[in-house]
Design a protein around this motif. Structure first.
Motif, PDB file in Angstrom:
ATOM      1  N   PRO A  73      38.043  66.859  25.286  1.00  0.00           N
ATOM      2  CA  PRO A  73      36.721  66.525  24.765  1.00  0.00           C
ATOM      3  C   PRO A  73      35.989  67.733  24.198  1.00  0.00           C
ATOM      4  O   PRO A  73      35.903  68.777  24.840  1.00  0.00           O
ATOM      5  CB  PRO A  73      36.000  65.965  26.000  1.00  0.00           C
ATOM      6  N   ARG A  74      35.489  67.586  22.978  1.00  0.00           N
ATOM      7  CA  ARG A  74      34.768  68.676  22.325  1.00  0.00           C
ATOM      8  C   ARG A  74      33.974  68.114  21.160  1.00  0.00           C
ATOM      9  O   ARG A  74      34.179  66.970  20.754  1.00  0.00           O
ATOM     10  CB  ARG A  74      35.711  69.761  21.830  1.00  0.00           C
ATOM     11  N   VAL A  75      33.087  68.923  20.621  1.00  0.00           N
ATOM     12  CA  VAL A  75      32.331  68.547  19.434  1.00  0.00           C
ATOM     13  C   VAL A  75      32.200  69.785  18.566  1.00  0.00           C
ATOM     14  O   VAL A  75      31.980  70.887  19.063  1.00  0.00           O
ATOM     15  CB  VAL A  75      30.950  67.968  19.803  1.00  0.00           C
ATOM     16  N   ALA A  76      32.382  69.600  17.264  1.00  0.00           N
ATOM     17  CA  ALA A  76      32.259  70.706  16.311  1.00  0.00           C
ATOM     18  C   ALA A  76      31.523  70.205  15.083  1.00  0.00           C
ATOM     19  O   ALA A  76      31.856  69.141  14.527  1.00  0.00           O
ATOM     20  CB  ALA A  76      33.649  71.229  15.933  1.00  0.00           C
ATOM     21  N   PHE A  77      30.526  70.962  14.661  1.00  0.00           N
ATOM     22  CA  PHE A  77      29.745  70.612  13.480  1.00  0.00           C
ATOM     23  C   PHE A  77      30.338  71.331  12.273  1.00  0.00           C
ATOM     24  O   PHE A  77      30.408  72.560  12.248  1.00  0.00           O
ATOM     25  CB  PHE A  77      28.286  71.002  13.690  1.00  0.00           C
ATOM     26  N   MET A  78      30.795  70.550  11.292  1.00  0.00           N
ATOM     27  CA  MET A  78      31.482  71.108  10.130  1.00  0.00           C
ATOM     28  C   MET A  78      30.861  70.534   8.855  1.00  0.00           C
ATOM     29  O   MET A  78      30.738  69.309   8.726  1.00  0.00           O
ATOM     30  CB  MET A  78      32.970  70.757  10.153  1.00  0.00           C
TER      31      MET A  78
END
Length: 324
Positions: A73-78
């Motif tokens: 689980p992770r989140v990355a703003f791209m």
């Protein structure tokens, strides 16, 4: 459209909770749609990876993340979108719930792409709501519903684990001969496996709340905070289950040690009682001259009475010393 091809479902959201179904032909044409699009793919499908890399209109980095074999689980703003990986309990028939299934998500203002490796009932819940007309109205709403559906499906699993730890504690008191160790081992393994993914999932959802995204409504951001709080409570439940399981394990170990000590003590007392008798009979059995009562016809009776008297005297002495 078939799951073998990789397209599980694709919809144009109408902004009112419903949606119009799409097929591969619609997606491959690259046509403009009159609303946000949700595409749900099976990673193992024949066309999935090729479409993600060539027809989805996302970057190579995003496509690599969506088809990666292992994720957490992770989140990355791209750029103008968000790359998210979440996990849900495995509720497929014959599967272990702690064998959590990953859901990879790319979402921006105009589309949300979800990719699975195995069937996720939580995603089907959102699809059913979309068919009923009570589904997501935009991509941010779709992300919110997916996150809450994943957490909601964890609820019954956590309740079952709490019921099991309660039953183990009752069996430890009322039925200690039950197969507690095997059940306890399985429960601890399940709690550890669930916590492994839920702790980072809580952080990922919390970050969705903390970051400001222009196309995401504030109500959705606040919803992610509530979702993160729900995951935090589940993580706390997992910690509590592990601690209670550790207490049960310690109690089992203490009882086993106490039982062994009691047996060893009993054997020691028996050995102490038999030691003087062994010395006496050993001396009387020596094949040398001068053994007392060797020629007497009442010798056996006298020796027996003597041995009984020695045992009685030992018992009295042990009782006085509170050894027995």
């Amino acid at each position: 459209m078939s799951e073998q091809d990789g397209l599980i479902g694709a919809y144009v959201l109408d902004g009112k909770g419903g949606g119009r179904a799409l097929g591969w032909d619609d997606l491959e044409k690259g046509a403009e749609f009159d609303g946000p699009v949700w595409v749900h793919l099976d990673r193992n499908g024949e066309k999935s990876e090729d479409w993600l890399r060539k027809g989805a209109g996302i970057g190579q980095l995003q496509a690599d993340a969506l088809v990666a074999p292992e994720t957490r689980p992770r989140v990355a703003f791209m750029d103008d979108g968000i790359l998210i990986t979440l996990r849900g309990v495995n509720l497929n028939p014959g599967a272990d719930p702690e064998d959590m299934v990953s859901l990879r998500i790319w979402v921006d203002a105009h589309r949300i792409i979800t990719v699975r490796l195995r069937r996720l009932i939580a995603v089907n819940d959102v699809r059913e709501r979309l068919v009923e007309g009570s589904g997501p109205q935009n991509t941010g709403d779709a992300l919110r519903m997916l996150a809450f559906s994943l957490v909601r499906r964890m609820g019954p699993v956590v309740e079952d684990m709490n019921d099991e730890i309660d039953a183990l504690e009752d069996d430890l008191v009322e039925n200690p001969t039950a197969d507690i160790r095997h059940r306890l081992k399985a429960l601890r393994r399940q709690a550890i496996a669930l916590r492994r993914y839920l702790a980072p999932q809580r952080e990922a959802l919390a970050r969705l709340h903390s970051e400001i995204v222009p196309w995401m409504a504030n109500e959705h951001r606040f919803a992610f905070r509530e979702c993160a709080e729900q995951v935090a409570r589940i993580v706390e439940d997992m910690d509590a289950i592990r601690e209670r399981a550790a207490v049960i394990q310690d109690e089992l170990t203490n009882r086993t040690a106490e039982h062994m000590n009691r047996n060893m003590y009993t054997l020691s007392v028996v050995a102490a009682l038999m030691l003087p008798l062994g010395v006496i009979t050993g001396m009387l059995g020596m094949n040398v001259g001068g053994v007392p009562l060797g020629e007497s016809k009442d010798g056996f009776l006298v020796i027996t009475i003597l041995l009984i008297a020695v045992v009685v005297l030992q018992v009295l002495i042990f009782r006085r010393l509170k050894w027995i």
